[in-house]
Write a protein that holds these residues in place. Sequence first.
Motif, PDB file in Angstrom:
ATOM      1  N   ALA A   1       6.808   3.477   6.330  1.00  0.00           N
ATOM      2  CA  ALA A   1       5.526   3.381   5.635  1.00  0.00           C
ATOM      3  C   ALA A   1       4.923   1.983   5.791  1.00  0.00           C
ATOM      4  CB  ALA A   1       5.710   3.726   4.164  1.00  0.00           C
ATOM      5  N   VAL A   2       5.744   0.964   5.641  1.00  0.00           N
ATOM      6  CA  VAL A   2       5.249  -0.409   5.792  1.00  0.00           C
ATOM      7  C   VAL A   2       4.839  -0.677   7.231  1.00  0.00           C
ATOM      8  CG1 VAL A   2       5.949  -2.833   5.751  1.00  0.00           C
ATOM      9  CG2 VAL A   2       6.490  -1.357   3.825  1.00  0.00           C
ATOM     10  N   TYR A   3       5.619  -0.181   8.177  1.00  0.00           N
ATOM     11  CA  TYR A   3       5.260  -0.383   9.582  1.00  0.00           C
ATOM     12  C   TYR A   3       3.925   0.292   9.902  1.00  0.00           C
ATOM     13  CZ  TYR A   3       5.407  -0.314  14.665  1.00  0.00           C
ATOM     14  OH  TYR A   3       5.088  -0.473  16.002  1.00  0.00           O
ATOM     15  N   GLY A   4       3.736   1.510   9.388  1.00  0.00           N
ATOM     16  CA  GLY A   4       2.459   2.190   9.613  1.00  0.00           C
ATOM     17  C   GLY A   4       1.299   1.454   8.981  1.00  0.00           C
ATOM     18  N   ALA A   5       1.516   0.897   7.782  1.00  0.00           N
ATOM     19  CA  ALA A   5       0.460   0.132   7.131  1.00  0.00           C
ATOM     20  C   ALA A   5       0.137  -1.137   7.898  1.00  0.00           C
ATOM     21  CB  ALA A   5       0.880  -0.204   5.692  1.00  0.00           C
ATOM     22  N   ALA A   6       1.170  -1.790   8.444  1.00  0.00           N
ATOM     23  CA  ALA A   6       0.948  -3.015   9.215  1.00  0.00           C
ATOM     24  C   ALA A   6       0.132  -2.725  10.479  1.00  0.00           C
ATOM     25  CB  ALA A   6       2.284  -3.655   9.576  1.00  0.00           C
ATOM     26  N   VAL A   7       0.476  -1.655  11.153  1.00  0.00           N
ATOM     27  CA  VAL A   7      -0.252  -1.295  12.375  1.00  0.00           C
ATOM     28  C   VAL A   7      -1.682  -0.874  12.042  1.00  0.00           C
ATOM     29  CG1 VAL A   7      -0.354   0.341  14.293  1.00  0.00           C
ATOM     30  CG2 VAL A   7       1.848  -0.642  13.603  1.00  0.00           C
ATOM     31  N   GLY A   8      -1.861  -0.180  10.913  1.00  0.00           N
ATOM     32  CA  GLY A   8      -3.176   0.337  10.570  1.00  0.00           C
ATOM     33  C   GLY A   8      -4.121  -0.691   9.984  1.00  0.00           C
ATOM     34  N   PHE A   9      -3.590  -1.655   9.236  1.00  0.00           N
ATOM     35  CA  PHE A   9      -4.461  -2.580   8.520  1.00  0.00           C
ATOM     36  C   PHE A   9      -4.449  -3.998   9.086  1.00  0.00           C
ATOM     37  CE2 PHE A   9      -3.644   0.772   5.421  1.00  0.00           C
ATOM     38  CZ  PHE A   9      -4.910   1.022   4.933  1.00  0.00           C
ATOM     39  N   LEU A  10      -3.517  -4.307   9.964  1.00  0.00           N
ATOM     40  CA  LEU A  10      -3.493  -5.625  10.588  1.00  0.00           C
ATOM     41  C   LEU A  10      -4.002  -5.527  12.026  1.00  0.00           C
ATOM     42  CD1 LEU A  10      -0.018  -7.009   9.386  1.00  0.00           C
ATOM     43  CD2 LEU A  10      -2.290  -7.657   8.546  1.00  0.00           C
TER      44      LEU A  10
END
Length: 421
Positions: free
Chosen positions: A348-357
């Motif tokens: 979940a954190v990896y997906g958020a990092a890719v999506g929002f960074l």
Amino acid sequence: MADSIASPAATDAFIIVSSIIGILFALFQFKLVSRISLTGAPGGGNQETLVSGVNIDTTKLIGIYEAIREGADSFLKAEYTICAYFIVAFGIVVLLLVSYTGGEFHIEEGGLTAVSFVAGGVTSIVSGLIGMKVAVYSNARTTVMAAGPNAWTDAFNTAFRAGAVMGFSLCGLGILMLYLTALAFRVHYPVAEDWIYLTESLTGYGLGGSSIAMFGRVGGGIYTKAADVGADLVGKVVHGIPEDDPRNPATIADNVGDNVGDVAGMGSDLFGSFAEATCAALVIGSSIGLTGGWDAMVFPIIVSAVGIAVCLVCSFLATHIFPVKTEAGVENALKLQLISTTVLMIPAVYGAAVGFLPPSFELNAAVGIDKTLTLSPWEAAVCVIMGAVGGLVIGLLTEYFTSHSYKPVREVANSCKTGAA
């Protein structure tokens, strides 16, 4: 400036909607707890499915519950009245001290910091109040469910859901208030170059939460010790009443202290820790806004928003998928929650990092002069993942060594008693 996949509007919607979902889920959990009748008999309608088969006399239970509720309400009313005066007085101090920096007077920075301080203090008070109210409300209902035919499952689910009310409402309310404050400050600091002042003004939010947490933990702890010990001495020494006897005022005093110190104080303390950590991360990473935009700069808040969704999904493991049926199942269920949430947070954190960074962004080094780090989303994700996994490992190791050292200590204590006899 590199752009992330998500737009600023999508970022705003994700954080705000996630916080609202957390608050709504807390209300849903409270609704489930409130369906339990303290009379010990099915109340009809929605109550029947939760209290069916429970038929006990709860007259004395209700009397003790009302005494604890009245004592806890009275204590928090007195304590939070003083906290309100403190917030106003110290808010003025923050306004003056922050405004006067570098030999010049900057009223806008001091004013915004004071506003965030007040917002953090009020949110901390609300978090502690919610935690205390739910704890007192659910304690008696957990007792009722423990007397039913399916005691382990029903009692654990009641207590677990009550804890979820405070957890989800605290996180949802904290994220919502912090982000709305940040959005309001962005009106005054619309340019990325000025976002360092925005994040510095937000530090007052964490300070306000920590200040109230100090009152809750210290004040509640001192109260419970003074009342508990004093009543114990009078009850045992003077009147010969056992410690846990309902006739002993210490029983009420101890439970009041537990609720106002260990629950209300802990709620404020948890909120203070969340606010401090998030605000500190925003200050350190404020330089990301120059190259990564608003989405990248508020990534610490996004991580907390992702955590709400992860914890919501995993909460059903203990109550529905793997319900508690034995005493040992309580410990296993709590371990399952820790492990499952940590494991699910990794993707979940990896997906958020890719999506929002953005694909690459620059971060000014916290140590050194004129040093800039060029980073990618996976590196930011690794930092969060390592923290989550490290916390899990420390928790499991602590629990393991504590539980395995308890048995030998108990055997030594029993042998000492036998020798003394």
